[in-house]
Design a protein around this motif. Structure first.
Motif, PDB file in Angstrom:
ATOM      1  N   MET A   1     -19.480   1.546 -19.189  1.00 55.78           N
ATOM      2  CA  MET A   1     -18.479   2.418 -19.762  1.00 55.78           C
ATOM      3  C   MET A   1     -17.658   1.647 -20.787  1.00 55.78           C
ATOM      4  SD  MET A   1     -16.779   4.778 -16.896  1.00 55.78           S
ATOM      5  CE  MET A   1     -17.769   5.109 -15.477  1.00 55.78           C
ATOM      6  N   ASN A   2     -17.057   2.356 -21.661  1.00 55.78           N
ATOM      7  CA  ASN A   2     -16.175   1.709 -22.610  1.00 55.78           C
ATOM      8  C   ASN A   2     -14.749   1.729 -22.045  1.00 55.78           C
ATOM      9  OD1 ASN A   2     -15.170   4.282 -23.082  1.00 55.78           O
ATOM     10  ND2 ASN A   2     -16.553   4.620 -24.787  1.00 55.78           N
ATOM     11  N   ARG A   3     -13.824   1.261 -22.795  1.00 53.02           N
ATOM     12  CA  ARG A   3     -12.443   1.160 -22.298  1.00 53.02           C
ATOM     13  C   ARG A   3     -11.861   2.491 -21.847  1.00 53.02           C
ATOM     14  NH1 ARG A   3     -10.262  -3.109 -26.729  1.00 53.02           N
ATOM     15  NH2 ARG A   3     -11.431  -4.837 -25.884  1.00 53.02           N
ATOM     16  N   SER A   4     -12.227   3.555 -22.512  1.00 50.79           N
ATOM     17  CA  SER A   4     -11.689   4.862 -22.135  1.00 50.79           C
ATOM     18  C   SER A   4     -12.446   5.463 -20.956  1.00 50.79           C
ATOM     19  CB  SER A   4     -11.759   5.832 -23.328  1.00 50.79           C
ATOM     20  OG  SER A   4     -13.102   6.136 -23.621  1.00 50.79           O
ATOM     21  N   GLY A   5     -13.545   4.824 -20.556  1.00 54.11           N
ATOM     22  CA  GLY A   5     -14.335   5.324 -19.448  1.00 54.11           C
ATOM     23  C   GLY A   5     -15.257   6.462 -19.828  1.00 54.11           C
ATOM     24  N   SER A   6     -15.349   6.773 -21.114  1.00 49.24           N
ATOM     25  CA  SER A   6     -16.186   7.893 -21.543  1.00 49.24           C
ATOM     26  C   SER A   6     -17.647   7.477 -21.641  1.00 49.24           C
ATOM     27  CB  SER A   6     -15.707   8.444 -22.883  1.00 49.24           C
ATOM     28  OG  SER A   6     -15.897   7.478 -23.890  1.00 49.24           O
ATOM     29  N   LYS A   7     -18.497   8.472 -21.546  1.00 47.34           N
ATOM     30  CA  LYS A   7     -19.930   8.284 -21.732  1.00 47.34           C
ATOM     31  C   LYS A   7     -20.380   9.298 -22.768  1.00 47.34           C
ATOM     32  CE  LYS A   7     -20.877   6.679 -17.085  1.00 47.34           C
ATOM     33  NZ  LYS A   7     -21.725   6.862 -15.892  1.00 47.34           N
ATOM     34  N   LYS A   8     -21.346   8.886 -23.596  1.00 42.31           N
ATOM     35  CA  LYS A   8     -21.823   9.769 -24.661  1.00 42.31           C
ATOM     36  C   LYS A   8     -23.344   9.721 -24.744  1.00 42.31           C
ATOM     37  CE  LYS A   8     -17.720   8.998 -27.445  1.00 42.31           C
ATOM     38  NZ  LYS A   8     -17.188   8.522 -28.715  1.00 42.31           N
ATOM     39  N   VAL A   9     -23.917  10.861 -25.091  1.00 41.42           N
ATOM     40  CA  VAL A   9     -25.344  10.957 -25.356  1.00 41.42           C
ATOM     41  C   VAL A   9     -25.488  11.548 -26.754  1.00 41.42           C
ATOM     42  CG1 VAL A   9     -27.533  12.014 -24.685  1.00 41.42           C
ATOM     43  CG2 VAL A   9     -25.882  11.333 -22.914  1.00 41.42           C
ATOM     44  N   THR A  10     -26.224  10.854 -27.612  1.00 41.93           N
ATOM     45  CA  THR A  10     -26.481  11.337 -28.960  1.00 41.93           C
ATOM     46  C   THR A  10     -27.980  11.504 -29.129  1.00 41.93           C
ATOM     47  OG1 THR A  10     -24.560  10.108 -29.779  1.00 41.93           O
ATOM     48  CG2 THR A  10     -26.154  10.862 -31.416  1.00 41.93           C
ATOM     49  N   ILE A  11     -28.387  12.685 -29.548  1.00 45.08           N
ATOM     50  CA  ILE A  11     -29.799  12.975 -29.780  1.00 45.08           C
ATOM     51  C   ILE A  11     -29.964  13.399 -31.230  1.00 45.08           C
ATOM     52  CG2 ILE A  11     -31.756  14.444 -29.163  1.00 45.08           C
ATOM     53  CD1 ILE A  11     -30.326  14.874 -26.433  1.00 45.08           C
ATOM     54  N   THR A  12     -30.903  12.756 -31.917  1.00 44.12           N
ATOM     55  CA  THR A  12     -31.198  13.161 -33.291  1.00 44.12           C
ATOM     56  C   THR A  12     -32.698  13.404 -33.425  1.00 44.12           C
ATOM     57  OG1 THR A  12     -31.449  10.888 -34.079  1.00 44.12           O
ATOM     58  CG2 THR A  12     -29.271  11.877 -34.286  1.00 44.12           C
ATOM     59  N   GLY A  59     -19.208  -6.616 -26.496  1.00 47.25           N
ATOM     60  CA  GLY A  59     -17.932  -6.539 -25.792  1.00 47.25           C
ATOM     61  C   GLY A  59     -18.137  -5.850 -24.454  1.00 47.25           C
ATOM     62  N   GLU A  60     -17.367  -4.814 -24.211  1.00 47.47           N
ATOM     63  CA  GLU A  60     -17.474  -4.079 -22.953  1.00 47.47           C
ATOM     64  C   GLU A  60     -18.395  -2.878 -23.049  1.00 47.47           C
ATOM     65  OE1 GLU A  60     -13.687  -3.105 -21.292  1.00 47.47           O
ATOM     66  OE2 GLU A  60     -12.856  -5.060 -21.777  1.00 47.47           O
ATOM     67  N   GLY A  61     -18.926  -2.598 -24.246  1.00 47.01           N
ATOM     68  CA  GLY A  61     -19.743  -1.405 -24.436  1.00 47.01           C
ATOM     69  C   GLY A  61     -21.226  -1.702 -24.423  1.00 47.01           C
ATOM     70  N   THR A  62     -21.973  -0.880 -23.709  1.00 49.09           N
ATOM     71  CA  THR A  62     -23.424  -0.992 -23.679  1.00 49.09           C
ATOM     72  C   THR A  62     -24.025   0.303 -24.205  1.00 49.09           C
ATOM     73  OG1 THR A  62     -23.436  -2.496 -21.789  1.00 49.09           O
ATOM     74  CG2 THR A  62     -25.460  -1.275 -22.189  1.00 49.09           C
ATOM     75  N   HIS A  63     -25.028   0.163 -25.057  1.00 45.22           N
ATOM     76  CA  HIS A  63     -25.791   1.304 -25.550  1.00 45.22           C
ATOM     77  C   HIS A  63     -27.230   1.139 -25.084  1.00 45.22           C
ATOM     78  CE1 HIS A  63     -22.493   1.451 -28.580  1.00 45.22           C
ATOM     79  NE2 HIS A  63     -22.639   2.738 -28.348  1.00 45.22           N
ATOM     80  N   VAL A  64     -27.812   2.230 -24.630  1.00 45.31           N
ATOM     81  CA  VAL A  64     -29.224   2.261 -24.291  1.00 45.31           C
ATOM     82  C   VAL A  64     -29.861   3.216 -25.283  1.00 45.31           C
ATOM     83  CG1 VAL A  64     -30.943   2.738 -22.505  1.00 45.31           C
ATOM     84  CG2 VAL A  64     -28.657   1.935 -21.842  1.00 45.31           C
ATOM     85  N   LEU A  79     -27.559   6.385 -25.537  1.00 46.62           N
ATOM     86  CA  LEU A  79     -26.616   6.567 -24.445  1.00 46.62           C
ATOM     87  C   LEU A  79     -25.540   5.502 -24.590  1.00 46.62           C
ATOM     88  CD1 LEU A  79     -29.133   6.846 -21.449  1.00 46.62           C
ATOM     89  CD2 LEU A  79     -28.266   8.681 -22.911  1.00 46.62           C
ATOM     90  N   ALA A  80     -24.291   5.900 -24.645  1.00 50.05           N
ATOM     91  CA  ALA A  80     -23.186   4.953 -24.741  1.00 50.05           C
ATOM     92  C   ALA A  80     -22.372   5.032 -23.459  1.00 50.05           C
ATOM     93  CB  ALA A  80     -22.303   5.282 -25.936  1.00 50.05           C
ATOM     94  N   GLY A  81     -22.102   3.876 -22.879  1.00 53.14           N
ATOM     95  CA  GLY A  81     -21.306   3.833 -21.660  1.00 53.14           C
ATOM     96  C   GLY A  81     -22.129   3.898 -20.397  1.00 53.14           C
TER      97      GLY A  81
END
Length: 106
Positions: A1-12, A59-64, A79-81
């Motif tokens: 997770m990032n600092r705000s604890g949010s998770k995101k999925v982006t599809i293109t 940093g604290e953020g991981t992207h898959v 996938l972020a977070g």
């Protein structure tokens, strides 16, 4: 997770005029991805010849991420977070197959 604890999925899904144009864009994207510091390929079952999965942690953020080329179409999922656990990889692989199938529909 990032600092705000949010998770995101982006599809293109990008459709090109020709498979040659798509292939060139895909190869460029793969090379640029590999150049990102911390790029680590992920071994995932059933990835096609023109597909990859990897992680990047900064940093604290991981992207898959996942990318695949199919004819004139490039599908990318980020996938972020999310942590690259076996469960996340299986879910991403499943989502990727669904998106690839949907992208084939004219």
């Amino acid at each position: 997770m990032n600092r705000s604890g949010s998770k995101k999925v982006t599809i293109t899904v990008d459709r090109y005029v020709s498979s040659s144009d798509a292939s060139s864009a895909y190869e460029e994207a793969v090379q640029r991805s590999k150049a990102v510091p911390g790029f680590t390929p992920i071994s995932a079952p059933n990835l096609g010849q023109n597909a990859f999965m990897a992680t990047v942690t900064r940093g604290e953020g991981t992207h898959v991420g996942f990318g695949a080329l199919q004819g004139e179409v490039i599908v990318a999922i980020t996938l972020a977070g999310y942590h690259p656990t076996p469960g996340t990889i299986v879910k991403l692989s499943s989502l990727a197959r669904e998106e690839e199938a949907a992208a084939k529909v004219p």
